[in-house]
Design a protein around this motif. Structure first.
Motif, PDB file in Angstrom:
ATOM      1  N   VAL A  40       0.865  -1.189   0.000  1.00 10.66           N
ATOM      2  CA  VAL A  40       0.000   0.000   0.000  1.00 10.66           C
ATOM      3  C   VAL A  40       0.900   1.237   0.000  1.00 10.66           C
ATOM      4  O   VAL A  40       1.900   1.274   0.732  1.00 10.66           O
ATOM      5  N   ALA A  41       0.534   2.231  -0.806  1.00  7.37           N
ATOM      6  CA  ALA A  41       1.321   3.483  -0.799  1.00  7.37           C
ATOM      7  C   ALA A  41       0.414   4.667  -1.109  1.00  7.37           C
ATOM      8  O   ALA A  41      -0.443   4.590  -1.995  1.00  7.37           O
ATOM      9  N   GLY A  42       0.607   5.746  -0.337  1.00  4.48           N
ATOM     10  CA  GLY A  42      -0.085   7.019  -0.582  1.00  4.48           C
ATOM     11  C   GLY A  42       0.951   8.107  -0.797  1.00  4.48           C
ATOM     12  O   GLY A  42       2.154   7.833  -0.844  1.00  4.48           O
ATOM     13  N   GLU A  43       0.487   9.339  -0.902  1.00  2.00           N
ATOM     14  CA  GLU A  43       1.403  10.443  -1.196  1.00  2.00           C
ATOM     15  C   GLU A  43       2.457  10.635  -0.110  1.00  2.00           C
ATOM     16  O   GLU A  43       3.632  10.875  -0.396  1.00  2.00           O
ATOM     17  N   ARG A  44       2.029  10.497   1.188  1.00  2.00           N
ATOM     18  CA  ARG A  44       2.981  10.704   2.288  1.00  2.00           C
ATOM     19  C   ARG A  44       4.087   9.641   2.237  1.00  2.00           C
ATOM     20  O   ARG A  44       5.270   9.940   2.431  1.00  2.00           O
ATOM     21  N   ASP A  45       3.674   8.367   1.972  1.00  6.66           N
ATOM     22  CA  ASP A  45       4.672   7.284   1.878  1.00  6.66           C
ATOM     23  C   ASP A  45       5.696   7.601   0.791  1.00  6.66           C
ATOM     24  O   ASP A  45       6.912   7.481   1.003  1.00  6.66           O
ATOM     25  N   LEU A  46       5.198   7.990  -0.367  1.00  2.00           N
ATOM     26  CA  LEU A  46       6.098   8.237  -1.494  1.00  2.00           C
ATOM     27  C   LEU A  46       7.024   9.424  -1.219  1.00  2.00           C
ATOM     28  O   LEU A  46       8.191   9.416  -1.632  1.00  2.00           O
ATOM     29  N   ALA A  47       6.506  10.419  -0.498  1.00  2.00           N
ATOM     30  CA  ALA A  47       7.347  11.575  -0.140  1.00  2.00           C
ATOM     31  C   ALA A  47       8.513  11.128   0.733  1.00  2.00           C
ATOM     32  O   ALA A  47       9.613  11.697   0.674  1.00  2.00           O
ATOM     33  N   GLU A  48       8.266  10.069   1.542  1.00  2.00           N
ATOM     34  CA  GLU A  48       9.333   9.532   2.409  1.00  2.00           C
ATOM     35  C   GLU A  48      10.148   8.435   1.712  1.00  2.00           C
ATOM     36  O   GLU A  48      11.052   7.853   2.314  1.00  2.00           O
ATOM     37  N   GLY A  49       9.781   8.115   0.473  1.00  2.00           N
ATOM     38  CA  GLY A  49      10.515   7.080  -0.284  1.00  2.00           C
ATOM     39  C   GLY A  49      10.238   5.665   0.193  1.00  2.00           C
ATOM     40  O   GLY A  49      11.089   4.774   0.030  1.00  2.00           O
ATOM     41  N   VAL A  50       9.041   5.422   0.796  1.00  2.00           N
ATOM     42  CA  VAL A  50       8.716   4.073   1.298  1.00  2.00           C
ATOM     43  C   VAL A  50       7.341   3.634   0.791  1.00  2.00           C
ATOM     44  O   VAL A  50       6.569   4.417   0.243  1.00  2.00           O
ATOM     45  N   VAL A  51       7.068   2.321   0.999  1.00  2.00           N
ATOM     46  CA  VAL A  51       5.710   1.766   0.818  1.00  2.00           C
ATOM     47  C   VAL A  51       5.419   0.922   2.061  1.00  2.00           C
ATOM     48  O   VAL A  51       6.341   0.531   2.790  1.00  2.00           O
ATOM     49  N   GLN A  52       4.139   0.641   2.308  1.00  2.00           N
ATOM     50  CA  GLN A  52       3.754  -0.219   3.432  1.00  2.00           C
ATOM     51  C   GLN A  52       3.572  -1.647   2.916  1.00  2.00           C
ATOM     52  O   GLN A  52       2.779  -1.894   2.006  1.00  2.00           O
ATOM     53  N   LEU A  53       4.339  -2.581   3.483  1.00  2.00           N
ATOM     54  CA  LEU A  53       4.255  -3.989   3.079  1.00  2.00           C
ATOM     55  C   LEU A  53       3.530  -4.764   4.180  1.00  2.00           C
ATOM     56  O   LEU A  53       4.025  -4.868   5.297  1.00  2.00           O
ATOM     57  N   LYS A  54       2.334  -5.285   3.841  1.00  2.00           N
ATOM     58  CA  LYS A  54       1.539  -5.981   4.848  1.00  2.00           C
ATOM     59  C   LYS A  54       1.548  -7.483   4.581  1.00  2.00           C
ATOM     60  O   LYS A  54       1.259  -7.933   3.463  1.00  2.00           O
ATOM     61  N   ASP A  55       1.891  -8.274   5.612  1.00  2.00           N
ATOM     62  CA  ASP A  55       1.832  -9.740   5.545  1.00  2.00           C
ATOM     63  C   ASP A  55       0.383 -10.136   5.802  1.00  2.00           C
ATOM     64  O   ASP A  55      -0.143  -9.933   6.899  1.00  2.00           O
ATOM     65  N   MET A  56      -0.295 -10.711   4.800  1.00  2.00           N
ATOM     66  CA  MET A  56      -1.724 -11.004   4.912  1.00  2.00           C
ATOM     67  C   MET A  56      -2.004 -12.199   5.834  1.00  2.00           C
ATOM     68  O   MET A  56      -3.144 -12.415   6.240  1.00  2.00           O
ATOM     69  N   GLU A  57      -0.969 -12.996   6.125  1.00  2.00           N
ATOM     70  CA  GLU A  57      -1.162 -14.138   7.039  1.00  2.00           C
ATOM     71  C   GLU A  57      -1.078 -13.682   8.497  1.00  2.00           C
ATOM     72  O   GLU A  57      -1.933 -13.987   9.311  1.00  2.00           O
ATOM     73  N   SER A  58      -0.028 -12.930   8.817  1.00  2.00           N
ATOM     74  CA  SER A  58       0.188 -12.531  10.218  1.00  2.00           C
ATOM     75  C   SER A  58      -0.471 -11.187  10.548  1.00  2.00           C
ATOM     76  O   SER A  58      -0.696 -10.867  11.717  1.00  2.00           O
ATOM     77  N   GLY A  59      -0.763 -10.387   9.510  1.00  2.00           N
ATOM     78  CA  GLY A  59      -1.348  -9.061   9.738  1.00  2.00           C
ATOM     79  C   GLY A  59      -0.287  -7.999  10.031  1.00  2.00           C
ATOM     80  O   GLY A  59      -0.600  -6.818  10.190  1.00  2.00           O
ATOM     81  N   GLU A  60       0.985  -8.409  10.116  1.00  2.00           N
ATOM     82  CA  GLU A  60       2.062  -7.447  10.410  1.00  2.00           C
ATOM     83  C   GLU A  60       2.308  -6.532   9.213  1.00  2.00           C
ATOM     84  O   GLU A  60       2.246  -6.963   8.067  1.00  2.00           O
ATOM     85  N   GLN A  61       2.614  -5.261   9.531  1.00  2.00           N
ATOM     86  CA  GLN A  61       2.871  -4.294   8.474  1.00  2.00           C
ATOM     87  C   GLN A  61       4.166  -3.549   8.761  1.00  2.00           C
ATOM     88  O   GLN A  61       4.444  -3.235   9.911  1.00  2.00           O
ATOM     89  N   GLN A  62       4.961  -3.319   7.718  1.00  2.00           N
ATOM     90  CA  GLN A  62       6.218  -2.582   7.917  1.00  2.00           C
ATOM     91  C   GLN A  62       6.462  -1.641   6.742  1.00  2.00           C
ATOM     92  O   GLN A  62       6.002  -1.895   5.625  1.00  2.00           O
TER      93      GLN A  62
END
Length: 420
Positions: free
Chosen positions: A382-404
């Motif tokens: 998942v990525a929005g404008e704020r993420d891209l401004a910081e040069g990152v994306v959110q990677l979510k593990d759909m099994e564990s629910g963990e996001q980084q």
């Protein structure tokens, strides 16, 4: 809904069920690819005479079940009702038998067509995987094919199938048996259609499943009692090789199969969970077919296994195939800039072999996450404008629910590492 429907006796394969059919096709062909069989593909229609000569005028397939058509040029064609005659025709036309490496071992997969009364397990359009070994008369070849089919079914987890085995003799001993059988059958009370078969191919009468016919066949002469010494020895060797390989089979002296071209070894795979359409596959040796269609003497053996019937057998045994998810990563962009950036990342992931999909149609976060869930993806990006401004994306593990948060530049490497 469309105003059109699939023709009577046919079916459409659609996701997610179609994945099961692909997995079955793959499992049935895998042992063949591992045993020297090369892939062959033939047209969906052929000259009518190829089937009437090869399969036999007296068979139901040719007399009642073929879809035939006349072209604008006046040629008589038929949609293929089975695979062997087509494959042998193609092998002869390409001179594969002259390349000095006999037997020519081929496998194929495709659709076949028969005009039959539709019922569960019997369709007018059906799918098969087949194998043919052309140009060698060797009991080990017959045994090899039966063993490979047995292996294919077992890798799918099937257990409740049985292998029926018989010998139909050859051109030396079968005519003597044929005379004895004709004499017996002419004394019976049979309808005109069945009487015609007595003259054309009396063995086909043995294949008649109607109870009123089967009742009268008690005491009919048995082929086994008429086999010549060469056929007996051949059949014994096939049986010994199967036993040595740990393949369990049943001798069935009434098994004749519905095609005229079979000689010597004939076999059928039946599954008791399928009701009246119990055969899931079958085949045998057809030493004279090449000459019947105008080729040289090329003793051959082969089989065809029904994909549809195999799927029904799996369902009857309650076997769920473990199918790999078709998507590993699902990308959810929030905003126009994110659409452009994540679409490029999805393309990059696919190029390095990662199965990836994208939230098309500009849906909101909630709708896009529902799609991600339905896709069966292991990770969502998942990525929005704020993420891209910081040069990152959110990677979510759909099994564990963990996001980084993961650096955009490191996303492909990170995903590959996690999936490995």
């Amino acid at each position: 809904m469309s105003t059109f429907k699939a023709p009577k006796g046919t079916y459409d394969l659609t996701p997610p069920d179609s994945a099961k059919y692909l997995a079955v096709r793959e499992a049935l062909s895998a042992p063949l690819k591992n045993s020297g069989y090369g892939y062959i593909e033939t047209p969906g229609f052929e000259d009518v005479a190829l089937f009437s000569r090869g399969v036999g005028e007296s068979t139901d397939i040719v007399s009642k079940e073929m879809y035939t058509l006349t072209t604008k040029g006046g040629s008589e064609l038929a949609l293929r009702p089975e695979g062997t005659a087509s494959v042998l025709r193609a092998a002869l036309e390409a001179n594969l038998h002259k390349l000095g490496n006999l037997p020519v071992k081929l496998w194929y997969s495709g659709s076949y067509y028969r005009y039959e009364r539709p019922q569960k397990g019997r369709y007018r359009h059906f799918s098969q995987v087949g194998a043919e070994a052309i140009g060698a008369e060797d009991p080990a070849l017959d045994a090899e094919l039966i063993i490979l089919a047995d292996q294919a079914y077992r890798t799918l987890g099937l257990q409740n199938f049985r292998i029926l085995l018989n010998s139909l003799g050859d051109k030396e001993c079968r005519p003597i048996y044929r005379d004895a059988l004709q004499e017996f059958l002419r004394e019976l009370d049979l309808d005109d259609d069945t009487r015609r078969r007595i003259d054309l191919n009396p063995l086909r009468v043995l294949d008649d499943k109607r109870p009123e016919v089967q009742k009268q066949l008690v005491g009919a002469p048995v082929l086994r009692d008429y086999l010549c010494d060469a056929c007996k020895a051949y059949h014994e060797e096939v049986r010994d090789l199967l036993t040595a390989a740990g393949v369990v089979y049943e001798d069935d002296e009434k098994l004749v199969r519905g095609l005229d071209y079979y000689t010597r070894t004939t076999f059928e795979f039946v599954h008791d969970g399928l009701g009246s359409q119990s055969a899931v596959g079958g085949g045998g040796r057809y030493d004279g077919l090449s000459e019947m269609i105008g080729g040289p003497a090329l003793p051959s053996v082969g089989w065809a296994l029904g994909v549809d019937r195999t799927v029904l057998a799996l369902e009857a045994e309650g076997i769920e195939l473990e199918l790999p998810s078709s998507t590993s990563v699902f990308a959810v962009p929030l905003g126009e800039e994110a659409r452009r950036v994540l679409f490029a990342k999805v393309t990059e992931l696919r190029r390095v072999g990662v199965a990836a999909d994208f939230a098309f149609g500009g849906r909101g976060l909630k709708g896009a996450m529902k799609s991600a869930n339905r896709s069966g993806a292991r990770f969502t990006v998942v990525a929005g404008e704020r993420d891209l401004a910081e040069g990152v994306v959110q990677l979510k593990d759909m099994e564990s629910g963990e996001q980084q948060a993961v650096a955009l530049d490191a996303l492909v490497a990170e995903v590959r590492q996690k999936l490995a």
